[in-house]
Design a protein around this motif. Structure first.
Motif, short mmCIF file in Angstrom:
data_model
loop_
_atom_site.label_atom_id
_atom_site.label_comp_id
_atom_site.label_asym_id
_atom_site.label_seq_id
_atom_site.Cartn_x
_atom_site.Cartn_y
_atom_site.Cartn_z
N VAL A 378 0.85 -1.19 0.00
CA VAL A 378 0.00 0.00 0.00
C VAL A 378 0.89 1.24 0.00
CG1 VAL A 378 -1.77 1.29 1.25
CG2 VAL A 378 -1.85 -1.21 1.22
N GLN A 379 0.86 1.98 -1.10
CA GLN A 379 1.66 3.20 -1.20
C GLN A 379 0.91 4.38 -0.59
OE1 GLN A 379 3.72 3.78 -5.02
NE2 GLN A 379 2.91 1.79 -5.67
N SER A 380 1.67 5.42 -0.28
CA SER A 380 1.09 6.59 0.37
C SER A 380 -0.02 7.22 -0.47
CB SER A 380 2.18 7.63 0.64
OG SER A 380 3.16 7.11 1.51
N ALA A 381 0.17 7.27 -1.78
CA ALA A 381 -0.82 7.91 -2.65
C ALA A 381 -2.17 7.23 -2.60
CB ALA A 381 -0.30 7.95 -4.09
N VAL A 382 -2.20 5.96 -2.20
CA VAL A 382 -3.47 5.23 -2.14
C VAL A 382 -4.41 5.87 -1.13
CG1 VAL A 382 -4.55 3.01 -1.58
CG2 VAL A 382 -2.43 3.06 -2.89
N LEU A 383 -3.87 6.35 -0.02
CA LEU A 383 -4.71 6.95 1.00
C LEU A 383 -5.42 8.20 0.47
CD1 LEU A 383 -2.57 6.65 4.27
CD2 LEU A 383 -4.03 4.97 3.12
N PHE A 384 -4.66 9.05 -0.22
CA PHE A 384 -5.29 10.23 -0.80
C PHE A 384 -6.35 9.83 -1.83
CE2 PHE A 384 -5.62 13.26 -4.27
CZ PHE A 384 -5.98 14.41 -3.59
N ASN A 385 -6.02 8.85 -2.67
CA ASN A 385 -6.96 8.44 -3.73
C ASN A 385 -8.26 7.90 -3.14
OD1 ASN A 385 -5.02 9.13 -5.59
ND2 ASN A 385 -4.37 7.03 -6.02
N ILE A 386 -8.17 7.07 -2.11
CA ILE A 386 -9.39 6.46 -1.56
C ILE A 386 -10.25 7.51 -0.85
CG2 ILE A 386 -8.45 5.76 0.69
CD1 ILE A 386 -10.70 3.57 -1.51
N VAL A 387 -9.60 8.47 -0.17
CA VAL A 387 -10.36 9.54 0.48
C VAL A 387 -11.02 10.42 -0.58
CG1 VAL A 387 -10.16 11.65 1.85
CG2 VAL A 387 -9.00 9.57 2.59
N ALA A 388 -10.30 10.70 -1.68
CA ALA A 388 -10.88 11.52 -2.75
C ALA A 388 -12.08 10.82 -3.37
CB ALA A 388 -9.81 11.80 -3.81
N ILE A 389 -11.97 9.51 -3.58
CA ILE A 389 -13.10 8.75 -4.14
C ILE A 389 -14.28 8.80 -3.19
CG2 ILE A 389 -13.89 6.41 -4.67
CD1 ILE A 389 -11.03 5.86 -5.73
N TRP A 390 -14.03 8.59 -1.88
CA TRP A 390 -15.13 8.65 -0.90
C TRP A 390 -15.79 10.03 -0.90
CZ3 TRP A 390 -15.12 12.15 3.14
CH2 TRP A 390 -16.21 12.05 4.02
N LEU A 391 -14.98 11.08 -0.93
CA LEU A 391 -15.52 12.45 -0.86
C LEU A 391 -16.32 12.78 -2.11
CD1 LEU A 391 -15.68 15.08 0.73
CD2 LEU A 391 -13.58 15.83 -0.42
N VAL A 392 -15.79 12.44 -3.27
CA VAL A 392 -16.50 12.74 -4.53
C VAL A 392 -17.84 12.00 -4.56
CG1 VAL A 392 -16.46 12.39 -7.02
CG2 VAL A 392 -14.45 13.31 -5.86
N LEU A 393 -17.84 10.73 -4.22
CA LEU A 393 -19.08 9.95 -4.25
C LEU A 393 -20.08 10.46 -3.21
CD1 LEU A 393 -17.79 6.29 -4.72
CD2 LEU A 393 -18.85 7.77 -6.41
#
Length: 541
Positions: A378-393
């Protein structure tokens, strides 16, 4: 002459720097021992607020679910049991509505507060198994799981298990690691809380017990005081409820046996298949979105053009992974496997009516079970990506929720079960009682789906009494029904009507009988009309 404004290189660099700074901040807070718990709590609160407003919009044309209204009614008296279920869900509604009014939005806030507390506990569980980076990924995956948003709209014992069962797993992992008498007390108390929520938690108890017996380190745990102190603590904590069970002639067990026993083998197979497909479909969403978050790690655009397979394979590697506690992960894998396979197999073996909602509480460990695979990186960028997906949805759903609600109502305009005007009926019946007797309306009788909304929506909040039912909630008695009078509410299309009318004739032969019709208008749109048979029995003189 027209001109086109082109962003300068400095602007693009500044945007990139801001993006990188926020990503670095998120990762730092998610892994910082002094900040990570507060970050998770803030995330859970934000989730609860956003989804409360979404549910308010989505359910604007609907009354609260009858399970919610029933739990509200239980909460008006703090008993050791409520007929069908143990008391914890009723106690919590009683405490919640001492602070909040009996309104629709408060029930959705309660549901979202429940799942959000469960999210925080899931993070605490994950922290026993994986490193903080993976644990934060787990909690956002849980937030994307529909049980913790769309499907979590109705507060009931099933939903409350999303707090009590993660707490049991957390206490078990702690006891398995520490093996002390103090950790055993915590495990026993957590088990008692879960058992006071719903007896279905015995499924999880069985899975944890088998995990303790199967795990390679089982003897270190079983020879410690922890499991035996836990059993003794839970037994002592359950004594008041056990006394209530005996006094009530074990009525919840009679309810389960009468309600969920099925003789049709074909129906059992159909229900099991539906259960499996339903829960697999719900779990597919957070898993797919987490995979997307991993795929979008830079330089994903370059990989997409030059080596597409690397977008997937780069997240996997051999070798030791210090970010995973394999011993605790093994506990999680065993528990989740057993609770996934056990209910369907049990339903087939014992011909049980397996409801899809029974899976609500059993799959919160799936994100952790997947993230704990040691080969996964799990790379660091994954955390930002998953939070962004949650927020957008979440934000997109909030914006679209009024439109979704309007579309749903238009497509189901004749669905009285969903859009019937029960709250309007409750208010009209309250006025009818006051005009006749100038006193508080104390008791409502009928079937659960008809009368529980009366309990919640009437300003008098009458107590529910369901005739011809063996599993009485204990909130009132037949003698009180005769003394205080009642209003009977019944759907004339319900096949149980003759039995109810016979009961009314015996209990209150002089009851006034009328027919009422209700209809709700939401944003100028008419819902379905519903006709009700009403029976008004006056108080005893």
């Amino acid at each position: 002459m027209s001109t086109t404004s082109i962003p300068s290189a400095r602007t693009r660099v500044k945007s990139r720097v801001s993006f990188d700074r926020f990503r670095a901040w998120l990762v730092a807070y998610a892994t910082d021992p002094s900040a990570r718990l507060w970050l998770v709590i803030q995330f859970a609160i934000l989730h609860a607020v956003i989804w409360t407003f979404i549910l308010i919009n989505l359910k604007a044309a609907q009354d609260v679910h009858m399970d919610v209204a029933e739990a509200w009614g239980w909460g008006q008296k703090f008993l050791w049991g409520y007929g069908k279920h143990p008391p914890l869900s009723g106690w919590i509604t009683g405490l919640w509505f001492k602070v909040f009014p009996a309104t629709d939005w408060a029930t959705y806030a309660l549901a979202m507060a429940t799942v959000s507390v469960g999210m925080v506990i899931c993070w605490l569980v994950a922290m026993r198994v994986v490193d903080p980076r993976r644990a934060f990924l787990v909690v956002v995956m849980v937030a994307l799981y529909p049980i913790f948003n769309f499907k979590g709209f109705k507060y009931n014992p099933d939903l409350l298990q999303l707090v009590t069962l993660p707490l049991v797993v957390l206490a078990y992992l702690d006891a398995f690691e520490k093996r002390s008498w103090l950790s055993g007390i915590w495990l026993g108390l957590a088990g008692a809380l879960a058992l006071m929520t719903k007896y279905w938690v015995l499924t999880m108890f069985g899975a944890i017990g088998l995990a303790a017996l199967i795990h390679p380190e089982r003897m270190r745990f079983l020879l410690s005081p922890a499991p035996w102190v836990a059993i003794a603590t839970m037994a002592v904590a359950m004594i008041p409820h056990i006394i209530w069970l005996a006094d009530s002639h074990f009525v919840p067990l009679a309810y389960a046996g009468d309600t969920y026993s099925v003789d049709d083998a074909g129906l059992v197979h159909q229900l099991v298949l539906g259960y499996v497909l339903h829960n697999a479909g719900l779990l597919a969403l957070p898993v797919a979105l987490a995979a997307l978050a991993m795929a979008l790690v830079p330089p994903w655009r370059t990989l997409l053009l030059r080596a597409p397979s690397r977008i997937v394979t780069r997240a996997w590697a051999r070798g030791v992974n210090p970010g995973v506690n394999v011993s605790q992960a093994l506990n999680v894998w065993i528990i989740q496997t057993i609770v996934a396979a056990g209910p369907p197999l049990g339903a087939l073996a014992f011909s049980i009516y397996l409801k899809t909602d029974w899976g609500i509480s059993l799959f919160f460990l799936v994100p952790l079970a997947l993230v704990a695979i040691p080969a996964l990186r799990v790379q660091s960028a994954v955390l930002f990506n998953i939070v962004a997906i949650w927020l957008v949805l979440s934000v997109a759903t909030l914006v679209a929720s009024p439109w979704i609600a309007a579309r749903e109502m238009a497509a189901n305009r004749d669905n009285t079960a969903t859009y019937g005007a029960r709250s309007e009926l409750a208010r009209e019946l309250t006025q009818a009682w006051h005009s006749r007797f100038a006193s508080r309306w104390a008791i409502v009788t009928g079937t659960m789906d008809s009368i529980q909304p009366m309990v919640f929506y009437s300003p008098d909040h009458p107590v529910a009494f369901i005739p011809n039912e063996a599993w009485s909630s204990g909130l009132t008695t037949l003698d009180e029904v005769k003394k205080d009078g009642f209003i009977g509410v019944f759907d004339p299309t319900d096949g149980r009507l003759p039995a109810f009318e016979k009961w009314v004739s015996e209990i209150a032969p002089n009851a006034e009988r009328i027919v009422m019709t209700t209809r709700r208008f939401t944003h100028g749109k008419a819902g379905p009309a519903m006709t009700w048979n009403i029976y008004i029995a006056p108080p005893a003189k």
